[in-house]
Design a protein around this motif. Structure first.
Motif, PDB file in Angstrom:
ATOM      1  N   TYR A   2       0.850  -1.179   0.000  1.00  0.00           N
ATOM      2  CA  TYR A   2       0.000   0.000   0.000  1.00  0.00           C
ATOM      3  C   TYR A   2       0.889   1.234   0.000  1.00  0.00           C
ATOM      4  N   THR A   3       0.676   2.141  -0.917  1.00  0.00           N
ATOM      5  CA  THR A   3       1.479   3.353  -1.022  1.00  0.00           C
ATOM      6  C   THR A   3       0.560   4.541  -1.249  1.00  0.00           C
ATOM      7  N   VAL A   4       0.843   5.642  -0.545  1.00  0.00           N
ATOM      8  CA  VAL A   4       0.080   6.871  -0.703  1.00  0.00           C
ATOM      9  C   VAL A   4       1.004   7.924  -1.298  1.00  0.00           C
ATOM     10  N   TYR A   5       0.563   8.563  -2.354  1.00  0.00           N
ATOM     11  CA  TYR A   5       1.300   9.649  -2.977  1.00  0.00           C
ATOM     12  C   TYR A   5       0.503  10.927  -2.809  1.00  0.00           C
ATOM     13  N   LYS A   6       1.136  11.976  -2.304  1.00  0.00           N
ATOM     14  CA  LYS A   6       0.504  13.294  -2.240  1.00  0.00           C
ATOM     15  C   LYS A   6       1.334  14.190  -3.140  1.00  0.00           C
ATOM     16  N   LEU A   7       0.720  14.671  -4.212  1.00  0.00           N
ATOM     17  CA  LEU A   7       1.464  15.499  -5.144  1.00  0.00           C
ATOM     18  C   LEU A   7       0.559  16.419  -5.920  1.00  0.00           C
ATOM     19  N   ASP A   8       1.171  17.377  -6.535  1.00  0.00           N
ATOM     20  CA  ASP A   8       0.471  18.325  -7.389  1.00  0.00           C
ATOM     21  C   ASP A   8       0.193  17.645  -8.726  1.00  0.00           C
ATOM     22  N   PRO A   9      -0.974  17.834  -9.304  1.00  0.00           N
ATOM     23  CA  PRO A   9      -1.263  17.204 -10.601  1.00  0.00           C
ATOM     24  C   PRO A   9      -0.229  17.534 -11.674  1.00  0.00           C
ATOM     25  N   ALA A  10       0.414  18.684 -11.563  1.00  0.00           N
ATOM     26  CA  ALA A  10       1.450  19.044 -12.542  1.00  0.00           C
ATOM     27  C   ALA A  10       2.660  18.126 -12.454  1.00  0.00           C
ATOM     28  N   GLU A  35      -9.007  14.987  -3.501  1.00  0.00           N
ATOM     29  CA  GLU A  35      -8.397  16.269  -3.179  1.00  0.00           C
ATOM     30  C   GLU A  35      -8.028  16.280  -1.704  1.00  0.00           C
ATOM     31  N   VAL A  36      -6.840  16.782  -1.391  1.00  0.00           N
ATOM     32  CA  VAL A  36      -6.385  16.865  -0.003  1.00  0.00           C
ATOM     33  C   VAL A  36      -6.420  18.316   0.421  1.00  0.00           C
ATOM     34  N   GLU A  37      -7.089  18.580   1.521  1.00  0.00           N
ATOM     35  CA  GLU A  37      -7.167  19.945   2.038  1.00  0.00           C
ATOM     36  C   GLU A  37      -5.835  20.332   2.652  1.00  0.00           C
ATOM     37  N   ALA A  38      -5.322  21.494   2.312  1.00  0.00           N
ATOM     38  CA  ALA A  38      -4.027  21.950   2.813  1.00  0.00           C
ATOM     39  C   ALA A  38      -4.012  22.070   4.333  1.00  0.00           C
ATOM     40  N   ALA A  39      -5.144  22.400   4.944  1.00  0.00           N
ATOM     41  CA  ALA A  39      -5.207  22.565   6.397  1.00  0.00           C
ATOM     42  C   ALA A  39      -5.001  21.243   7.128  1.00  0.00           C
ATOM     43  N   ASN A  40      -5.279  20.116   6.473  1.00  0.00           N
ATOM     44  CA  ASN A  40      -5.144  18.809   7.115  1.00  0.00           C
ATOM     45  C   ASN A  40      -3.738  18.243   7.032  1.00  0.00           C
ATOM     46  N   GLU A  41      -2.874  18.874   6.251  1.00  0.00           N
ATOM     47  CA  GLU A  41      -1.528  18.345   6.081  1.00  0.00           C
ATOM     48  C   GLU A  41      -0.645  18.763   7.244  1.00  0.00           C
ATOM     49  N   THR A  42       0.095  17.812   7.789  1.00  0.00           N
ATOM     50  CA  THR A  42       1.088  18.115   8.812  1.00  0.00           C
ATOM     51  C   THR A  42       2.452  17.822   8.226  1.00  0.00           C
ATOM     52  N   HIS A  43       3.444  18.485   8.735  1.00  0.00           N
ATOM     53  CA  HIS A  43       4.798  18.315   8.219  1.00  0.00           C
ATOM     54  C   HIS A  43       5.624  17.598   9.282  1.00  0.00           C
ATOM     55  N   ASP A  44       5.862  16.338   9.065  1.00  0.00           N
ATOM     56  CA  ASP A  44       6.690  15.579   9.985  1.00  0.00           C
ATOM     57  C   ASP A  44       7.710  14.760   9.196  1.00  0.00           C
ATOM     58  N   ILE A  45       8.530  14.020   9.892  1.00  0.00           N
ATOM     59  CA  ILE A  45       9.619  13.281   9.249  1.00  0.00           C
ATOM     60  C   ILE A  45       9.091  12.241   8.265  1.00  0.00           C
ATOM     61  N   TRP A  46       7.986  11.587   8.582  1.00  0.00           N
ATOM     62  CA  TRP A  46       7.470  10.538   7.698  1.00  0.00           C
ATOM     63  C   TRP A  46       6.992  11.110   6.377  1.00  0.00           C
ATOM     64  N   GLN A  47       6.377  12.262   6.406  1.00  0.00           N
ATOM     65  CA  GLN A  47       5.959  12.896   5.162  1.00  0.00           C
ATOM     66  C   GLN A  47       7.168  13.339   4.348  1.00  0.00           C
ATOM     67  N   ALA A  48       8.215  13.804   5.026  1.00  0.00           N
ATOM     68  CA  ALA A  48       9.442  14.186   4.325  1.00  0.00           C
ATOM     69  C   ALA A  48      10.064  12.968   3.645  1.00  0.00           C
ATOM     70  N   ILE A  49      10.041  11.842   4.326  1.00  0.00           N
ATOM     71  CA  ILE A  49      10.576  10.604   3.741  1.00  0.00           C
ATOM     72  C   ILE A  49       9.741  10.196   2.535  1.00  0.00           C
ATOM     73  N   GLN A  55      10.185  11.471  -5.145  1.00  0.00           N
ATOM     74  CA  GLN A  55      11.047  12.195  -6.071  1.00  0.00           C
ATOM     75  C   GLN A  55      12.193  11.343  -6.594  1.00  0.00           C
ATOM     76  N   MET A  56      12.477  10.225  -5.912  1.00  0.00           N
ATOM     77  CA  MET A  56      13.558   9.345  -6.336  1.00  0.00           C
ATOM     78  C   MET A  56      13.171   8.604  -7.602  1.00  0.00           C
ATOM     79  N   ASN A  57      14.091   8.493  -8.510  1.00  0.00           N
ATOM     80  CA  ASN A  57      13.861   7.721  -9.721  1.00  0.00           C
ATOM     81  C   ASN A  57      14.666   6.431  -9.605  1.00  0.00           C
TER      82      ASN A  57
END
Length: 82
Positions: A2-10, A35-49, A55-57
């Motif tokens: 199971y993998t979740v990707y959060k990204l801009d459509p561009a 659609e993901v609401e910006a207010a619900n996003e938190t910035h923690d180490i797991w999201q950074a990972i 972004q890795m190819n």
């Protein structure tokens, strides 16, 4: 798997599709989009990972090469006085 990707459509491009094909080769996948609401996003180490992994190819790193081979400093370190 199971993998979740959060990204801009561009950011949806051929590299993203190639990564999906590589990760899920030989398997049937389900893709759900919401659609993901910006207010619900938190910035923690797991999201950074997760952002780093997205972004890795994988094609940039050969299978037979250990990309972490020289990461650790193997020197003796500091002197310890007891």
């Amino acid at each position: 798997m199971y993998t979740v990707y959060k990204l801009d459509p561009a950011d949806l491009n051929e590299n993203f599709l190639q990564a999906l094909k590589l990760l899920f080769s030989g398997k049937t996948i389900e893709i759900a989009v919401r659609e993901v609401e910006a207010a619900n996003e938190t910035h923690d180490i797991w999201q950074a990972i997760e952002r780093f992994r997205q972004q890795m190819n994988p094609a940039d790193y050969p299978d037979n090469e250990d990309i972490f081979a020289d990461v650790r400093d193997r020197s003796a370190g500091r002197e310890v006085v007891l």
